[in-house]
Design a protein around this motif. Structure first.
Motif, short mmCIF file in Angstrom:
data_model
loop_
_atom_site.label_atom_id
_atom_site.label_comp_id
_atom_site.label_asym_id
_atom_site.label_seq_id
_atom_site.Cartn_x
_atom_site.Cartn_y
_atom_site.Cartn_z
N PHE A 271 0.85 -1.20 0.00
CA PHE A 271 0.00 0.00 0.00
C PHE A 271 0.89 1.25 0.00
CE2 PHE A 271 0.36 -1.91 4.22
CZ PHE A 271 1.04 -0.92 4.90
N ALA A 272 2.10 1.11 -0.55
CA ALA A 272 3.07 2.21 -0.56
C ALA A 272 2.47 3.50 -1.10
CB ALA A 272 4.30 1.82 -1.35
N SER A 273 1.64 3.38 -2.14
CA SER A 273 1.07 4.58 -2.75
C SER A 273 0.11 5.29 -1.80
CB SER A 273 0.37 4.21 -4.05
OG SER A 273 -0.69 3.32 -3.76
N GLU A 274 -0.44 4.56 -0.85
CA GLU A 274 -1.34 5.16 0.15
C GLU A 274 -0.55 5.99 1.15
OE1 GLU A 274 -4.66 4.65 0.37
OE2 GLU A 274 -4.99 2.93 -0.96
N ILE A 275 0.72 5.59 1.35
CA ILE A 275 1.55 6.20 2.37
C ILE A 275 2.14 7.54 1.93
CG2 ILE A 275 3.76 5.87 3.58
CD1 ILE A 275 1.29 4.33 4.66
N THR A 276 2.46 7.62 0.64
CA THR A 276 3.11 8.84 0.13
C THR A 276 2.37 10.13 0.50
OG1 THR A 276 3.95 7.48 -1.67
CG2 THR A 276 4.13 9.89 -1.93
N PRO A 277 1.06 10.22 0.22
CA PRO A 277 0.37 11.47 0.56
C PRO A 277 0.36 11.77 2.06
CG PRO A 277 -1.16 9.86 -0.37
CD PRO A 277 0.19 9.29 -0.53
N LEU A 278 0.34 10.73 2.87
CA LEU A 278 0.36 10.95 4.32
C LEU A 278 1.69 11.60 4.74
CD1 LEU A 278 -1.16 7.67 5.85
CD2 LEU A 278 -2.31 9.62 4.80
N CYS A 279 2.78 11.05 4.21
CA CYS A 279 4.11 11.59 4.53
C CYS A 279 4.23 13.02 4.02
CB CYS A 279 5.20 10.73 3.91
SG CYS A 279 5.22 9.06 4.56
N LYS A 280 3.70 13.24 2.84
CA LYS A 280 3.75 14.58 2.25
C LYS A 280 3.02 15.56 3.15
CE LYS A 280 3.02 16.68 -2.30
NZ LYS A 280 4.02 16.18 -3.24
N ASP A 281 1.83 15.17 3.60
CA ASP A 281 1.02 16.05 4.44
C ASP A 281 1.70 16.34 5.76
OD1 ASP A 281 -1.53 17.42 5.05
OD2 ASP A 281 -1.63 15.89 6.62
N ARG A 285 3.05 19.95 7.15
CA ARG A 285 2.61 20.55 8.42
C ARG A 285 3.82 20.89 9.28
NH1 ARG A 285 -1.47 16.00 9.92
NH2 ARG A 285 -1.78 17.03 11.92
N LEU A 286 4.81 19.99 9.33
CA LEU A 286 6.02 20.28 10.09
C LEU A 286 6.65 21.58 9.61
CD1 LEU A 286 7.74 16.75 10.32
CD2 LEU A 286 6.76 18.07 12.21
N VAL A 287 6.79 21.70 8.28
CA VAL A 287 7.40 22.91 7.72
C VAL A 287 6.57 24.14 8.06
CG1 VAL A 287 8.02 24.08 5.57
CG2 VAL A 287 8.56 21.64 5.86
N LEU A 291 8.66 23.12 12.52
CA LEU A 291 9.06 22.04 13.41
C LEU A 291 9.87 20.97 12.67
CD1 LEU A 291 5.67 21.49 15.29
CD2 LEU A 291 7.70 22.62 16.20
N VAL A 292 10.64 20.24 13.45
CA VAL A 292 11.31 19.04 12.95
C VAL A 292 11.03 17.90 13.93
CG1 VAL A 292 13.19 20.08 11.62
CG2 VAL A 292 13.42 19.83 14.11
N CYS A 293 11.09 16.66 13.44
CA CYS A 293 10.82 15.53 14.31
C CYS A 293 12.07 14.68 14.50
CB CYS A 293 9.69 14.67 13.75
SG CYS A 293 10.10 13.85 12.19
N LYS A 294 12.20 14.09 15.69
CA LYS A 294 13.35 13.24 15.97
C LYS A 294 12.95 11.77 15.94
CE LYS A 294 17.81 13.22 17.59
NZ LYS A 294 18.07 12.12 18.46
N SER A 295 11.64 11.53 15.90
CA SER A 295 11.17 10.15 15.91
C SER A 295 10.06 9.97 14.87
CB SER A 295 10.67 9.81 17.31
OG SER A 295 10.08 8.54 17.32
N ILE A 296 10.14 8.84 14.15
CA ILE A 296 9.14 8.54 13.13
C ILE A 296 8.56 7.17 13.43
CG2 ILE A 296 8.77 8.07 10.66
CD1 ILE A 296 11.08 10.03 10.09
N THR A 318 14.37 15.81 11.43
CA THR A 318 14.07 16.10 10.03
C THR A 318 12.64 16.61 9.87
OG1 THR A 318 14.06 15.18 7.80
CG2 THR A 318 13.21 13.77 9.54
N ASN A 319 12.38 17.25 8.74
CA ASN A 319 11.00 17.53 8.34
C ASN A 319 10.82 17.13 6.87
OD1 ASN A 319 12.34 19.56 6.94
ND2 ASN A 319 11.62 21.19 8.29
N SER A 320 11.76 16.35 6.38
CA SER A 320 11.76 16.00 4.96
C SER A 320 10.76 14.89 4.64
CB SER A 320 13.17 15.57 4.55
OG SER A 320 13.11 14.53 3.58
N GLU A 321 9.95 15.15 3.62
CA GLU A 321 8.96 14.16 3.18
C GLU A 321 9.64 12.85 2.79
OE1 GLU A 321 6.87 15.35 -0.35
OE2 GLU A 321 6.17 13.29 -0.69
N VAL A 322 10.73 12.98 2.04
CA VAL A 322 11.45 11.80 1.55
C VAL A 322 11.98 10.95 2.70
CG1 VAL A 322 13.42 11.02 0.17
CG2 VAL A 322 12.05 12.98 -0.60
N ARG A 323 12.56 11.65 3.67
CA ARG A 323 13.13 10.96 4.82
C ARG A 323 12.04 10.23 5.60
NH1 ARG A 323 16.98 10.73 9.04
NH2 ARG A 323 17.24 8.49 8.88
#
Length: 371
Positions: A271-281, A285-287, A291-296, A318-323
């Motif tokens: 379901f990788a394609s389902e995850i991409t928009p969530l990470c993007k969002d 929001r972090l940006v 904010l940046v997060c230390k835990s994912i 990080t606040n990077s979508e890719v990361r």
DNA sequence: AATACCGGCGAGT
DNA sequence: TCATACTCGCCGGTATT
């Protein structure tokens, strides 16, 4: 200042049936009809749950959390009923304006959720509950005038009492509990009404013969410790006694999450394609919040509706979508390798250990400096 | 022994 | 029966120092 240190006065402000009331002000024509705010999962038509409902719908049995299909059944004889999809952005914009109004009445304010806040008015009132009640009345009229919304307010000597007070009369309520009235107010209430006690804890307490808040307040603290642990046990007793020292404090966001219901249950990471928009969002929001997060972390709700989670602490925030997406993917793959029996119904991403972006800059410059 | 991290669970809106 | 999305907080176990 220190003169009034002992007579804390806290207001709890709660916007009535908030999402549904927002929809009523957007479209006054639906007022008086049952209004149900729905979160559609998209699995099948009408699959999903009720977020909240106005009091007309509640009087007909509709409650937060029940399946939409069930709410439709309950309102089958009420064709005038409205089932509206949740529009969070709209409710958030209304909420922001109201929080500004509250801020004007006290600078010591703690926003608990989109529709609730605590105000410490100890200094404004000099410990006088009559003055506090006047402030509460002013807040209610101002919100009604400016936003056409009703709210309920509880006045008490701490957050717990004010919260219990606001719950005592809704909607459009105003309840004051003087320190001298705390025991007679709390004691007869069922223990499940106590803030922080849900169905599970209520059941455990019931097995001990504890039915009312008064029962809990008088119960042996050592036995409570044995049953609930050395922290929670004594805490429960203090809560039942109306004791709460937790200060009204500005809250910072501690975590952000997004979750989706899958069209079809999955037993692997397909379901990788389902995850991409969530990470993007989440990244957006972090940006936006700086904010940046230390835990994912990831979360999986199984077919059996059990919640499972996995998380990873990063070397650098990080606040990077890719990361975020690459760490999340790793965690999902690991998860399904470990739990190859598990079928996922809902999946989500969560970031936590949030800090201001400035600290990242500082860390980065230090790292550079020492490298 | 103290602290950090992890995963489960509960609660409220 | 059918069971969303989001946030916060606690507990106990384990890993790290």
């Amino acid at each position: 200042m220190s003169l009034y240190a002992e007579t804390r006065i806290v207001l709890a402000v709660d916007l009535d049936y908030f999402y549904a009331q927002c929809e009523e002000i957007r479209n006054p024509e639906i007022k008086g009809k049952p209004v149900v705010i729905c979160v559609y999962s998209g699995r099948t038509v009408d699959s999903g749950a009720v977020s909240t409902a106005n009091y007309v719908a509640r009087s007909l049995g509709v409650r937060s959390g029940i399946p939409i299909i069930l709410a439709k059944r309950l309102l089958a004889k009420h064709p005038e009923a409205r089932f509206l999809p949740m529009d969070r952005e709209f409710y958030e914009s209304v909420s922001e304006r109201i929080m500004q109004i509250l801020r004007y009445h006290s600078s010591k304010i703690e926003q608990v959720s989109i529709d609730e806040a605590y105000l410490d008015v100890s200094e404004n009132t000099r410990g006088d509950f009559a003055v506090a009640e006047k402030i509460a009345t002013e807040i209610k009229s101002e919100i009604l005038e400016k936003e056409l919304l009703t709210c309920s307010v509880g006045v008490g000597s701490n957050k717990l009492i004010s919260k219990m007070a606001v719950d005592a009369k809704k909607p459009d309520g105003l309840t004051t509990i003087l320190p001298s009235q705390v025991h007679q107010f709390l004691d007869p209430l069922l223990v499940g009404k106590l803030f922080g006690i849900g169905t599970k804890t209520e059941k455990k307490l019931g097995d001990l013969g504890i039915k009312t808040i008064g029962d809990l307040a008088n119960y042996d603290v050592d036995e409570l410790s044995e049953e609930f642990g050395p922290n929670l046990g004594p805490l429960l007793k203090r809560l039942a006694q109306g004791i709460d020292d937790d200060p009204v404090k500005e809250r910072e966001t501690e975590q952000l999450s997004r979750i989706v219901t899958l069209k079809h249950d999955a037993d692997g990471f397909d379901f990788a394609s389902e995850i991409t928009p969530l990470c993007k969002d989440i990244s957006n929001r972090l940006v936006a919040y700086g904010l940046v997060c230390k835990s994912i972390g990831i979360l999986v709700i199984t077919t059996e509706l059990k919640t499972k989670n996995r998380s990873k602490t990063l070397d650098a925030p990080t606040n990077s979508e890719v990361r975020i997406e690459s760490v999340a993917s790793e965690l999902f793959q690991l998860f399904f390798r470990e739990e190859n029996e598990t079928l996922a119904r809902r999946v989500g991403i969560r970031v936590s250990s949030l800090t201001k972006t400035e600290s990242l800059k500082k860390d980065a410059s230090l790292t550079e400096f020492f490298s």
